[in-house]
Design a protein around this motif. Structure first.
Motif, mmCIF file in Angstrom:
data_model
loop_
_atom_site.group_PDB
_atom_site.id
_atom_site.type_symbol
_atom_site.label_atom_id
_atom_site.label_comp_id
_atom_site.label_asym_id
_atom_site.label_seq_id
_atom_site.Cartn_x
_atom_site.Cartn_y
_atom_site.Cartn_z
ATOM 1 N N ILE B 64 0.880 -1.218 -0.116
ATOM 2 C CA ILE B 64 -0.020 0.076 0.070
ATOM 3 C C ILE B 64 0.870 1.165 -0.065
ATOM 4 C CG2 ILE B 64 -1.810 1.234 1.583
ATOM 5 C CD1 ILE B 64 -3.065 -1.213 0.810
ATOM 6 N N SER B 65 0.642 2.122 -0.807
ATOM 7 C CA SER B 65 1.484 3.525 -0.544
ATOM 8 C C SER B 65 0.523 4.639 -0.894
ATOM 9 C CB SER B 65 2.428 3.475 -1.756
ATOM 10 O OG SER B 65 2.137 3.177 -3.054
ATOM 11 N N VAL B 66 0.750 5.752 -0.265
ATOM 12 C CA VAL B 66 -0.119 6.773 0.013
ATOM 13 C C VAL B 66 0.886 7.933 -0.354
ATOM 14 C CG1 VAL B 66 0.159 6.979 2.590
ATOM 15 C CG2 VAL B 66 -1.794 7.958 1.290
ATOM 16 N N ASN B 67 0.161 9.061 -1.042
ATOM 17 C CA ASN B 67 1.004 10.202 -1.364
ATOM 18 C C ASN B 67 0.012 11.349 -1.078
ATOM 19 O OD1 ASN B 67 2.630 12.157 -2.430
ATOM 20 N ND2 ASN B 67 2.239 11.717 -4.827
ATOM 21 N N ALA B 68 0.410 12.219 -0.269
ATOM 22 C CA ALA B 68 -0.758 13.313 0.172
ATOM 23 C C ALA B 68 0.010 14.441 -0.029
ATOM 24 C CB ALA B 68 -1.290 12.956 1.419
ATOM 25 N N PRO B 69 0.170 15.375 -1.076
ATOM 26 C CA PRO B 69 1.004 16.591 -0.962
ATOM 27 C C PRO B 69 0.451 17.632 0.190
ATOM 28 C CG PRO B 69 0.326 15.825 -3.083
ATOM 29 C CD PRO B 69 -0.237 14.885 -2.274
ATOM 30 N N GLY B 70 1.455 17.924 0.941
ATOM 31 C CA GLY B 70 1.064 18.739 2.091
ATOM 32 C C GLY B 70 0.354 18.475 3.336
ATOM 33 N N ALA B 71 0.422 16.890 3.521
ATOM 34 C CA ALA B 71 -0.205 16.311 4.592
ATOM 35 C C ALA B 71 0.811 16.437 5.809
ATOM 36 C CB ALA B 71 -0.686 15.087 4.391
ATOM 37 N N VAL B 72 0.491 16.798 6.824
ATOM 38 C CA VAL B 72 1.276 16.326 8.093
ATOM 39 C C VAL B 72 1.252 14.999 8.765
ATOM 40 C CG1 VAL B 72 1.271 18.711 8.764
ATOM 41 C CG2 VAL B 72 -0.454 17.654 9.642
ATOM 42 N N ALA B 73 -0.029 14.392 8.591
ATOM 43 C CA ALA B 73 -0.137 13.035 9.166
ATOM 44 C C ALA B 73 -1.167 12.268 8.079
ATOM 45 C CB ALA B 73 -0.757 13.245 10.267
ATOM 46 N N VAL B 74 -0.993 11.050 8.131
ATOM 47 C CA VAL B 74 -1.786 10.063 7.113
ATOM 48 C C VAL B 74 -2.165 8.868 7.964
ATOM 49 C CG1 VAL B 74 -1.716 8.651 5.150
ATOM 50 C CG2 VAL B 74 -0.886 10.916 4.936
ATOM 51 N N LEU B 75 -3.323 8.463 7.975
ATOM 52 C CA LEU B 75 -3.877 7.422 8.518
ATOM 53 C C LEU B 75 -4.248 6.434 7.544
ATOM 54 C CD1 LEU B 75 -4.495 6.092 11.587
ATOM 55 C CD2 LEU B 75 -6.811 6.953 11.251
ATOM 56 N N ILE B 76 -3.778 5.176 7.575
ATOM 57 C CA ILE B 76 -4.470 4.175 6.494
ATOM 58 C C ILE B 76 -5.423 3.364 7.304
ATOM 59 C CG2 ILE B 76 -3.768 2.446 4.957
ATOM 60 C CD1 ILE B 76 -1.316 3.941 4.452
ATOM 61 N N THR B 109 -11.694 -9.427 0.850
ATOM 62 C CA THR B 109 -11.756 -8.268 -0.043
ATOM 63 C C THR B 109 -12.461 -6.829 0.339
ATOM 64 O OG1 THR B 109 -12.203 -9.764 -1.938
ATOM 65 C CG2 THR B 109 -13.069 -7.664 -2.324
ATOM 66 N N GLN B 110 -11.818 -5.805 0.406
ATOM 67 C CA GLN B 110 -12.588 -4.680 0.991
ATOM 68 C C GLN B 110 -11.889 -3.458 0.543
ATOM 69 O OE1 GLN B 110 -9.910 -4.045 4.912
ATOM 70 N NE2 GLN B 110 -9.822 -6.172 4.533
ATOM 71 N N ASP B 111 -12.555 -2.028 1.118
ATOM 72 C CA ASP B 111 -11.858 -0.998 0.786
ATOM 73 C C ASP B 111 -10.672 -0.715 1.692
ATOM 74 O OD1 ASP B 111 -13.554 -0.586 -1.459
ATOM 75 O OD2 ASP B 111 -15.005 0.561 -0.031
ATOM 76 N N VAL B 112 -9.600 0.016 1.243
ATOM 77 C CA VAL B 112 -8.409 0.698 1.938
ATOM 78 C C VAL B 112 -8.710 2.141 1.959
ATOM 79 C CG1 VAL B 112 -6.112 0.602 2.303
ATOM 80 C CG2 VAL B 112 -7.146 -1.404 1.472
ATOM 81 N N VAL B 113 -8.832 2.850 3.013
ATOM 82 C CA VAL B 113 -8.918 4.126 2.951
ATOM 83 C C VAL B 113 -7.668 4.781 3.507
ATOM 84 C CG1 VAL B 113 -10.263 5.798 4.245
ATOM 85 C CG2 VAL B 113 -11.291 3.689 3.260
ATOM 86 N N ALA B 114 -7.261 5.893 2.892
ATOM 87 C CA ALA B 114 -6.324 6.874 3.475
ATOM 88 C C ALA B 114 -6.884 8.132 3.756
ATOM 89 C CB ALA B 114 -5.124 7.106 2.319
ATOM 90 N N LEU B 115 -6.366 8.584 4.991
ATOM 91 C CA LEU B 115 -7.115 9.843 5.774
ATOM 92 C C LEU B 115 -5.674 10.642 5.745
ATOM 93 C CD1 LEU B 115 -9.776 8.753 8.391
ATOM 94 C CD2 LEU B 115 -10.217 9.829 5.985
ATOM 95 N N ALA B 116 -5.745 11.757 5.247
ATOM 96 C CA ALA B 116 -4.620 12.806 5.286
ATOM 97 C C ALA B 116 -4.958 14.100 6.164
ATOM 98 C CB ALA B 116 -3.910 13.123 4.070
ATOM 99 N N LYS B 117 -4.152 14.466 6.965
ATOM 100 C CA LYS B 117 -4.691 15.773 7.647
ATOM 101 C C LYS B 117 -3.642 16.623 7.300
ATOM 102 C CE LYS B 117 -5.864 15.406 12.023
ATOM 103 N NZ LYS B 117 -5.687 14.967 13.282
ATOM 104 N N MET B 118 -4.032 17.860 6.554
ATOM 105 C CA MET B 118 -3.354 18.851 5.924
ATOM 106 C C MET B 118 -2.663 19.925 6.950
ATOM 107 S SD MET B 118 -3.123 17.959 3.131
ATOM 108 C CE MET B 118 -3.917 16.429 2.122
ATOM 109 N N ALA B 119 -1.760 20.669 6.862
ATOM 110 C CA ALA B 119 -1.321 21.563 7.614
ATOM 111 C C ALA B 119 -2.230 22.520 8.125
ATOM 112 C CB ALA B 119 -0.141 22.395 6.940
ATOM 113 N N ASP B 120 -3.293 22.752 7.207
ATOM 114 C CA ASP B 120 -4.190 23.676 7.891
ATOM 115 C C ASP B 120 -5.549 23.028 8.609
ATOM 116 O OD1 ASP B 120 -5.457 22.500 5.983
ATOM 117 O OD2 ASP B 120 -6.122 24.074 4.622
ATOM 118 N N GLY B 121 -5.172 21.736 8.830
ATOM 119 C CA GLY B 121 -6.231 20.858 9.640
ATOM 120 C C GLY B 121 -7.320 20.253 8.912
ATOM 121 N N SER B 122 -7.629 20.638 7.723
ATOM 122 C CA SER B 122 -8.614 19.961 7.070
ATOM 123 C C SER B 122 -8.183 18.398 6.660
ATOM 124 C CB SER B 122 -8.805 20.613 5.667
ATOM 125 O OG SER B 122 -7.657 20.616 4.593
#
Lengths: 109, 139
Positions: B64-76, B109-122
């Motif tokens: 699994i790889s995740v790319n979230a430009p501008g993120a401070v934290a990522v949760l998979i 079989t399932q969905d894998v979700v990535a959540l990214a927290k951006m520097a502005d909190g979104s």
């Protein structure tokens, strides 16, 4: 302490200042998830590496909180960007409290 | 014993319910974990990229790889696993990019979700469906 835990890290020998490059890490560990049961039906207790961090000259590059869903021999790949020569230090923390470390030097230029 | 057409339909429906029920329970756990990570922010789709194989033969090691430009934290999160959290990354000042890869276990079989927290909190969200031939949870 889990047996035969051996960290392996791949860092380039040199890098250009300010340019992102890849770091690959792998540590041999059984990562028992706590979900499995033994032949008698008793749950096998969780025994995983729960935290990984990489620092460069005392500044943090990445931290990761690992869960039971991470595969055996956890592999983590990420990118770093540095301005000066120095040393990367890698730390893995085990559920049983042990800590495994590795370090790699890198030159800029 | 002979099955009438109606019996067969009823049994089919029962089997379907039995199969989807546990997944529904896991989905609620995913929502809880997502809400905790978002800390009250609304989760929006897009702005994050998650790369996972469409079909994984072995659920024990799914890259699994995740790319979230501008993120401070990522949760998979693995929505169909008994415990949805897979890994949480925090990017420090020396991170070259807010991207990372790892290998995880998927129960089926399932969905894998990535959540990214951006520097502005979104909080941004992306998901990928992985078909798993052999599950990775043992037993």
């Amino acid at each position: 302490m889990a047996d035969n835990v051996k960290p392996r890290v791949r860092v380039p020998r040199s890098a250009a200042a300010g340019e992102a490059f890849e770091i690959k890490t792998l540590i041999s560990h059984k990562m028992e998830s706590g979900q499995r049961k033994d032949s008698d039906g008793n749950p096998i207790p969780r025994s995983i590496i729960n935290h990984f961090s990489c620092d460069f000259n005392g500044e943090n590059v990445i931290q990761a909180a690992l869960e039971g869903a991470i595969s055996t021999n956890p592999y983590i790949q990420f990118e770093a960007s540095i301005e000066e020569s120095g040393t990367f230090t890698f730390t893995w923390q085990d559920d049983d409290g042990s800590e495994y470390t590795d370090s790699k030097d890198i030159a800029v230029g | 014993m002979q099955f009438t057409r109606r019996d067969t339909l009823v049994m089919g429906a029962g089997a379907a319910v039995a199969t989807f029920m546990p997944l529904q329970v896991f989905a609620d756990a995913t929502d809880d974990v997502s809400a905790e990570f978002a800390m009250g922010e609304t989760i929006t789709d897009g702005g994050v990229e998650i790369t996972a194989p469409e079909i994984a033969e072995n659920g024990n090691t799914v890259p699994i790889s995740v790319n979230a430009p501008g993120a401070v934290a990522v949760l998979i999160l693995a929505t169909g696993n008994p415990s949805p959290k897979v890994i949480a990354f925090n990017f420090g000042p020396r991170a070259g990019a807010s991207s990372a890869s790892t290998r995880c276990r998927l129960a089926g079989t399932q969905d894998v979700v990535a959540l990214a927290k951006m520097a502005d909190g979104s909080v941004k969200r992306a998901s990928a469906t992985v078909k798993v031939t052999i599950g990775g949870c043992g037993g």
